[in-house]
Every structure is written in structure tokens, then in C-alpha cells.
Design a protein around this motif. Sequence first.
Motif, PDB file in Angstrom:
ATOM      1  N   TYR A   2       4.575  98.689  26.450  1.00  0.00           N
ATOM      2  CA  TYR A   2       4.009  99.849  27.144  1.00  0.00           C
ATOM      3  C   TYR A   2       5.033 100.976  27.191  1.00  0.00           C
ATOM      4  O   TYR A   2       6.234 100.734  27.094  1.00  0.00           O
ATOM      5  CB  TYR A   2       3.592  99.480  28.572  1.00  0.00           C
ATOM      6  N   PHE A   3       4.529 102.167  27.324  1.00  0.00           N
ATOM      7  CA  PHE A   3       5.372 103.351  27.355  1.00  0.00           C
ATOM      8  C   PHE A   3       5.081 104.159  28.611  1.00  0.00           C
ATOM      9  O   PHE A   3       3.918 104.375  28.957  1.00  0.00           O
ATOM     10  CB  PHE A   3       5.099 104.238  26.137  1.00  0.00           C
ATOM     11  N   THR A   4       6.133 104.604  29.279  1.00  0.00           N
ATOM     12  CA  THR A   4       6.030 105.577  30.359  1.00  0.00           C
ATOM     13  C   THR A   4       6.592 106.861  29.770  1.00  0.00           C
ATOM     14  O   THR A   4       7.689 106.858  29.209  1.00  0.00           O
ATOM     15  CB  THR A   4       6.873 105.135  31.572  1.00  0.00           C
ATOM     16  N   GLY A  17       2.785 109.791  32.513  1.00  0.00           N
ATOM     17  CA  GLY A  17       1.715 108.813  32.335  1.00  0.00           C
ATOM     18  C   GLY A  17       2.224 107.552  31.656  1.00  0.00           C
ATOM     19  O   GLY A  17       3.404 107.442  31.336  1.00  0.00           O
ATOM     20  N   ILE A  18       1.312 106.605  31.440  1.00  0.00           N
ATOM     21  CA  ILE A  18       1.647 105.366  30.717  1.00  0.00           C
ATOM     22  C   ILE A  18       0.587 105.109  29.650  1.00  0.00           C
ATOM     23  O   ILE A  18      -0.547 105.587  29.748  1.00  0.00           O
ATOM     24  CB  ILE A  18       1.762 104.130  31.642  1.00  0.00           C
ATOM     25  N   THR A  19       0.978 104.336  28.649  1.00  0.00           N
ATOM     26  CA  THR A  19       0.056 103.944  27.589  1.00  0.00           C
ATOM     27  C   THR A  19       0.635 102.748  26.840  1.00  0.00           C
ATOM     28  O   THR A  19       1.829 102.478  26.927  1.00  0.00           O
ATOM     29  CB  THR A  19      -0.199 105.099  26.595  1.00  0.00           C
ATOM     30  N   ASN A  20      -0.214 102.082  26.079  1.00  0.00           N
ATOM     31  CA  ASN A  20       0.273 101.046  25.175  1.00  0.00           C
ATOM     32  C   ASN A  20       0.186 101.510  23.720  1.00  0.00           C
ATOM     33  O   ASN A  20       0.526 100.777  22.806  1.00  0.00           O
ATOM     34  CB  ASN A  20      -0.467  99.719  25.371  1.00  0.00           C
ATOM     35  N   HIS A  21      -0.290 102.740  23.515  1.00  0.00           N
ATOM     36  CA  HIS A  21      -0.367 103.325  22.169  1.00  0.00           C
ATOM     37  C   HIS A  21      -0.023 104.807  22.279  1.00  0.00           C
ATOM     38  O   HIS A  21      -0.891 105.642  22.527  1.00  0.00           O
ATOM     39  CB  HIS A  21      -1.781 103.127  21.602  1.00  0.00           C
ATOM     40  N   LYS A  47       5.113 119.573  24.550  1.00  0.00           N
ATOM     41  CA  LYS A  47       6.099 118.692  23.943  1.00  0.00           C
ATOM     42  C   LYS A  47       6.187 117.365  24.696  1.00  0.00           C
ATOM     43  O   LYS A  47       6.117 117.336  25.914  1.00  0.00           O
ATOM     44  CB  LYS A  47       7.456 119.397  24.005  1.00  0.00           C
ATOM     45  N   LEU A  48       6.354 116.308  23.932  1.00  0.00           N
ATOM     46  CA  LEU A  48       6.667 115.004  24.522  1.00  0.00           C
ATOM     47  C   LEU A  48       8.159 115.027  24.821  1.00  0.00           C
ATOM     48  O   LEU A  48       8.986 115.164  23.924  1.00  0.00           O
ATOM     49  CB  LEU A  48       6.327 113.877  23.551  1.00  0.00           C
ATOM     50  N   GLU A  49       8.508 114.928  26.102  1.00  0.00           N
ATOM     51  CA  GLU A  49       9.902 115.104  26.514  1.00  0.00           C
ATOM     52  C   GLU A  49      10.692 113.813  26.614  1.00  0.00           C
ATOM     53  O   GLU A  49      11.872 113.787  26.297  1.00  0.00           O
ATOM     54  CB  GLU A  49       9.970 115.805  27.880  1.00  0.00           C
ATOM     55  N   CYS A  50      10.079 112.754  27.103  1.00  0.00           N
ATOM     56  CA  CYS A  50      10.842 111.566  27.444  1.00  0.00           C
ATOM     57  C   CYS A  50       9.926 110.342  27.371  1.00  0.00           C
ATOM     58  O   CYS A  50       8.786 110.408  27.828  1.00  0.00           O
ATOM     59  CB  CYS A  50      11.379 111.747  28.870  1.00  0.00           C
ATOM     60  N   VAL A  51      10.437 109.255  26.799  1.00  0.00           N
ATOM     61  CA  VAL A  51       9.656 108.026  26.685  1.00  0.00           C
ATOM     62  C   VAL A  51      10.537 106.828  27.031  1.00  0.00           C
ATOM     63  O   VAL A  51      11.642 106.693  26.506  1.00  0.00           O
ATOM     64  CB  VAL A  51       9.097 107.835  25.248  1.00  0.00           C
ATOM     65  N   PHE A  52      10.021 105.984  27.919  1.00  0.00           N
ATOM     66  CA  PHE A  52      10.686 104.728  28.254  1.00  0.00           C
ATOM     67  C   PHE A  52       9.755 103.593  27.857  1.00  0.00           C
ATOM     68  O   PHE A  52       8.586 103.581  28.243  1.00  0.00           O
ATOM     69  CB  PHE A  52      11.002 104.636  29.747  1.00  0.00           C
ATOM     70  N   GLU A  53      10.279 102.651  27.105  1.00  0.00           N
ATOM     71  CA  GLU A  53       9.503 101.497  26.651  1.00  0.00           C
ATOM     72  C   GLU A  53       9.756 100.323  27.599  1.00  0.00           C
ATOM     73  O   GLU A  53      10.886 100.097  28.025  1.00  0.00           O
ATOM     74  CB  GLU A  53       9.964 101.144  25.240  1.00  0.00           C
ATOM     75  N   SER A  54       8.694  99.611  27.931  1.00  0.00           N
ATOM     76  CA  SER A  54       8.818  98.414  28.759  1.00  0.00           C
ATOM     77  C   SER A  54       7.914  97.323  28.203  1.00  0.00           C
ATOM     78  O   SER A  54       7.020  97.601  27.404  1.00  0.00           O
ATOM     79  CB  SER A  54       8.486  98.715  30.223  1.00  0.00           C
ATOM     80  N   SER A  55       8.123  96.110  28.645  1.00  0.00           N
ATOM     81  CA  SER A  55       7.412  94.991  28.038  1.00  0.00           C
ATOM     82  C   SER A  55       6.014  94.760  28.591  1.00  0.00           C
ATOM     83  O   SER A  55       5.212  94.076  27.963  1.00  0.00           O
ATOM     84  CB  SER A  55       8.238  93.703  28.165  1.00  0.00           C
ATOM     85  N   ASN A  56       5.711  95.324  29.777  1.00  0.00           N
ATOM     86  CA  ASN A  56       4.378  95.079  30.325  1.00  0.00           C
ATOM     87  C   ASN A  56       3.871  96.261  31.154  1.00  0.00           C
ATOM     88  O   ASN A  56       4.631  97.153  31.516  1.00  0.00           O
ATOM     89  CB  ASN A  56       4.360  93.782  31.136  1.00  0.00           C
ATOM     90  N   ARG A  57       2.593  96.228  31.436  1.00  0.00           N
ATOM     91  CA  ARG A  57       1.928  97.318  32.156  1.00  0.00           C
ATOM     92  C   ARG A  57       2.478  97.486  33.576  1.00  0.00           C
ATOM     93  O   ARG A  57       2.635  98.602  34.056  1.00  0.00           O
ATOM     94  CB  ARG A  57       0.419  97.078  32.196  1.00  0.00           C
ATOM     95  N   ALA A  58       2.780  96.384  34.241  1.00  0.00           N
ATOM     96  CA  ALA A  58       3.276  96.464  35.616  1.00  0.00           C
ATOM     97  C   ALA A  58       4.592  97.244  35.677  1.00  0.00           C
ATOM     98  O   ALA A  58       4.769  98.097  36.553  1.00  0.00           O
ATOM     99  CB  ALA A  58       3.454  95.065  36.200  1.00  0.00           C
TER     100      ALA A  58
END
Length: 106
Positions: A2-4, A17-21, A47-58
Amino acid sequence: MYFTYMIRCTDHSLYTGITNHLERRMKEHQEKGLKCAKYMKSHTFQKLECVFESSNRAQASKLENLIKNLSKKEKEELILEPKKLDFYFANKIDSKDYLYRHYTII
């Protein structure tokens, strides 16, 4: 996975926001279609400014909520220095659960 993410709008406001795609979600925000977030329907994607990847939706949802509660100044600092996750959220999350990613999406 997932991405924040944080988006800068043409009025310089920031949307989180968050998404998985990620690419699909950015396209939805840019096209302002049915699945576009309510906030983004009235703001223009710049512009997309910042993205943090995490392993799950929670984990992604928790980070999204924490970021949304930051001031605009703090969000801008986080964009410039993603390692400040520890500074802002040390007692609330384990920053090792989040990986900063640089994405260029037009």
C-alpha cells in the motif's frame, strides 16, 4: 503493498490519501472521474509530492491519518525531509514499517 501519498494541487494545497495501485489512483485524481476523492474534484492535481510504501492497509491508513493531522508547514517539511517520520510520529508508528519512494507521475 500500500502507498500513502501526498499530492500538491495548483492552489498549493496538499491532499493525502492511500492506495494499493498508485498510478491508477493518480489517474483517477487527474481525470476527476467517479472514483476521484471529493477534495480532488474541486482541486487540480499538480504534482505527486511524497510516497511512503507499507506492507498493509492498516499501516497506510494510520500514516494517512497522522499526516492529515499535521500542519501545512509540517507537511511541507515532511515532503522535503521524508526521514522526519520519526520526528513527527516517534511514539505513534515504527518508521521502519514505511519506505519512502520517489515516483514521477505526470
